[in-house]
Every structure is written in C-alpha cells, then in structure tokens.
Scaffold this active site. Structure first.
Site, PDB file in Angstrom:
ATOM      1  N   ASN A  41      79.907  72.206 -65.393  1.00  0.00           N
ATOM      2  CA  ASN A  41      79.257  71.823 -64.128  1.00  0.00           C
ATOM      3  C   ASN A  41      79.678  70.446 -63.638  1.00  0.00           C
ATOM      4  O   ASN A  41      80.001  69.594 -64.454  1.00  0.00           O
ATOM      5  CB  ASN A  41      77.745  71.852 -64.331  1.00  0.00           C
ATOM      6  CG  ASN A  41      77.230  73.272 -64.221  1.00  0.00           C
ATOM      7  OD1 ASN A  41      77.669  74.028 -63.371  1.00  0.00           O
ATOM      8  ND2 ASN A  41      76.306  73.626 -65.101  1.00  0.00           N
ATOM      9  N   ASP A  89      74.379  83.640 -62.777  1.00  0.00           N
ATOM     10  CA  ASP A  89      73.377  83.836 -61.727  1.00  0.00           C
ATOM     11  C   ASP A  89      73.268  85.334 -61.388  1.00  0.00           C
ATOM     12  O   ASP A  89      72.180  85.868 -61.210  1.00  0.00           O
ATOM     13  CB  ASP A  89      73.778  83.045 -60.475  1.00  0.00           C
ATOM     14  CG  ASP A  89      74.075  81.590 -60.816  1.00  0.00           C
ATOM     15  OD1 ASP A  89      73.146  80.783 -60.828  1.00  0.00           O
ATOM     16  OD2 ASP A  89      75.248  81.283 -61.119  1.00  0.00           O
ATOM     17  N   HIS A 132      77.028  77.501 -57.733  1.00  0.00           N
ATOM     18  CA  HIS A 132      76.267  77.686 -58.972  1.00  0.00           C
ATOM     19  C   HIS A 132      75.306  76.513 -59.095  1.00  0.00           C
ATOM     20  O   HIS A 132      75.616  75.477 -59.687  1.00  0.00           O
ATOM     21  CB  HIS A 132      77.183  77.752 -60.195  1.00  0.00           C
ATOM     22  CG  HIS A 132      76.411  77.639 -61.481  1.00  0.00           C
ATOM     23  ND1 HIS A 132      75.522  78.604 -61.890  1.00  0.00           N
ATOM     24  CD2 HIS A 132      76.346  76.660 -62.410  1.00  0.00           C
ATOM     25  CE1 HIS A 132      74.947  78.213 -63.014  1.00  0.00           C
ATOM     26  NE2 HIS A 132      75.432  77.045 -63.355  1.00  0.00           N
TER      27      HIS A 132
END
Ligand code: NAI
Length: 327
Positions: A133, A161, A189
């Site tokens: 991330n 997800d 995301h």
C-alpha cells in the site's frame, strides 16, 4: 514438462510473504504443472535477510516438486532479472505520526527503483501485481518508471475487496460464494472503493433484487467491505495477511490461466473506459483469457454509482498528484 517460470516476490520475509510463498511453490498460483523459480527480495538489513533465509529453509523442507530453484536478493536489479511474474508486496506502511506526503514519498522511492529495475532486467512480458500500500499509486509509479514495458502489465490488487464483497453477499443472501457471478469493484484499494453488486447474479437471479435494500447497500455493505482491513487490525492486532495472500494468488492465477468468462476485479491502467482518465490505476471488472485481461464494458452507471466512482477517483487523483513531482 513445462519450462520453469521465474516469480519475484518482494517483502518475502513479511507476513504476506509467509502466507503466499508456500502456495506459489505448491502450484496454486500458476498451476500444478508449472515449475517455478522464486526470486525473493528483502531490504538489505541483516535481520530481514536472516528471516528470509529461515523462510527459504522452510520452503526447502516442504520438498515441493514444482519448486526448482530459489534465491535471496537485496537488490531489485538482480532480483528481477528475467522474471516472468513480479509480486510487489514489500512497502513502507504508515508509521506513527507519519505525514501522508512522507508516506507517499518513501513509497515513491521504493516503487520508482523497482519499476526501473523491472524495466531494465525483467522479461519483456513480465506481469506485475502490486500489493504493497498504497497499492494503486505504487503500481502507477512502477508503471511510469518502466517505459519500455507494456503499461497493461502493471496491476494493483483490488481482489481482496472483491472477495470480501463476495463473502458479504453470500452471507446476506444465504447462498454459496461460488454461485455469485458478475461482481465488480471500482477504484482505489482503500475505504473509498466501490463494491458494486448491481449486475451480480446467483444462478441467473439478480442479487440486487434478492437483497432489495439500498439502505443496506449504502450504510452496511459498503462500509463493512471498505473498513474490513481496519476491523481485522482491531481484532488480530496485525493486518490481514492470509486473506491478502489468497487474493494475490487469485489475481495472478486468473490473469495467467483465465477466468472462463467469470468477472473478477483488477486494478489496471485505464484507457479512458467509463470516463476514468488514461493511466489512472483503477479497479475495474475484467475477464481474462490466455494471459490477457479485458475490461467489461458498456455497464450502465446510475447516479449513486457515479457518485461513488467520482469519490474514489478523486482520492486516487490526489494520490497521483502527490507523487507527480517525484516521478
Ligand atoms: P510486513 O511488514 O509483515 O512485511 C513487509 C516486508 O516488506 C518486510 O519484511 C519489509 O522488510 C519488506 N520490505 C519493505 N520495503 C521493501 C523493499 N523496498 N524491498 C523489498 N522488501 C521490502 O507487511 P505485510 O503484512 O506483509 O504487508 C505488506 C504490504 O501489503 C503492506 O503495505 C500492506 O499495507 C499491504 N497490504 C495490501 C493489501 C491489498 O489488498 N492491496 C491487503 C493487505 C496488506
């Protein structure tokens, strides 16, 4: 038997690394007939490299028939040499008191270097999945840093997800996860992602009609999927790892081996579909055949959906603007 393929995994000594490497080596990602060579990248810090040696000892001890080689690396220029698949999992998470700009900057440095290394030494067909991330923006940076590789081969992970949404819908309807078709997740995301079940069916029946509850969609379903990562941290004390690894396996498996017409979600660079500006690394519904994905086009976007898509797009554009000067 098939020629071995090279798979690079970064952050190999981390939590997700520990949950994914054994599954890649056992053939769950690329098929039970596909030998693999693992190229494992960790930071050049003694503790991390030592932990990586421990993971490699365990991989050895599994005696996986499909694992025909593995190497530890601390430099992406050697780790990515001739790789066919690259799973970029290692990144710098937000530390206590860390500013957003600082987070973007440290990750921009990592993913610029890794994109350049892929550009220089990877297979010209390398397929890249960014898990670390902020995944979409990191994938965007890597893509922009690798001008000699096809843009379309850089992807970000939205599959967790997607899978979270599927299981919430299965629970809500009392039906089997395996019977749900045509799920889509749009955007980043992050909690702003838009999990969209308007087109979903179970044995041909509309999931939206079955549920018939827009309040549940807006005020229960979307927040539950969006904040699932935080809920897992709150419960477990550490972030989701096995489910993230599982989603990465699903993403690569389906990309490489096809989806048989089923929709899955991938974060991919837009070519302008659905009004998303070109190059934005955005979650779209896709189908995959023979190692290529195709966006499911022509879906109607209603007012509520457009609002959700605009919100997640805005967030992504702010992230991308935040790293523009670093590229
Ligand atoms: P972790 O902290 O357990 O492991 C990360 C590993 O990456 C560490 O061993 C670290 O040394 C290594 N690393 C850091 N920078 C590196 C670099 N430049 N090159 C190579 N290795 C490097 O973290 P965990 O739990 O494995 O998660 C990894 C990432 O995945 C995090 O950024 C996390 O936020 C993200 N994530 C993404 C999800 C998604 O759906 N896209 C879901 C869950 C986690």
């Amino acid at each position: 038997s098939k020629k071995p393929v090279r798979v690079a995994v970064t952050g190999a000594a981390g939590q997700i690394g520990y949950a994914i490497l054994f599954r890649i080596a056992s053939g769950e990602m690329l098929g039970k007939d596909q030998p693999v060579m693992l190229s494992l990248l960790e930071v050049p810090v003694e503790k991390a490299q030592q932990a990586l040696q421990g993971v490699m000892m365990e991989l050895q001890d599994c005696a996986f028939p499909l694992l025909v080689g593995m190497q530890a690396h601390s430099d992406p220029m050697t780790a990515f040499k001739d790789v066919d698949y690259a799973l970029l999992i290692g990144s710098r998470p937000r530390g206590p008191g860390m500013e957003r700009a600082e987070l973007l900057a440290v990750n921009a440095e990592i993913f610029t270097a890794q994109g350049k290394a892929l550009n220089a030494v990877a297979s010209r067909d390398v397929r890249v999945l960014v898990v670390g991330n902020p995944a979409n923006t990191n994938a965007y940076i890597a893509m922009k840093s690798a001008p000699d590789l096809p843009r379309k081969n850089f992807t970000a992970m939205l599959r967790l997800d997607h899978n979270r949404a599927l299981s919430q819908l299965a629970t809500k309807t009392g039906k089997a996860v395996a019977d749900i078709e045509k799920m889509a997740v749009w955007g980043n995301h992050s909690p702003t992602m838009y999990a969209d079940y308007r087109f979903a069916t179970i044995n041909g029946e509309s999931v939206k009609d079955m549920i018939n509850d827009q309040d549940w969609n807006a005020n229960t379903f979307l927040p539950t999927v969006g904040k699932r990562g935080a809920a897992i941290i709150a419960a477990r004390g550490v972030s989701s790892a096995a489910s993230a690894a599982n989603a990465a396996i699903d993403h690569m498996h389906d990309w490489a081996l096809g989806t048989n017409g089923k929709w899955v979600t991938m974060g991919i660079p837009s070519n302008g579909e659905y009004g998303i500006p070109k190059d934005t690394m955005f979650g779209f519904p896709v189908t995959c055949v023979n190692g290529e994905y195709t966006i499911v086009e022509g879906l109607p976007i209603d007012a509520f959906s457009q609002e959700c898509i605009n919100k997640t797009l805005k967030e992504l554009q702010e992230e991308q603007a935040g790293v523009a000067h670093l590229l």
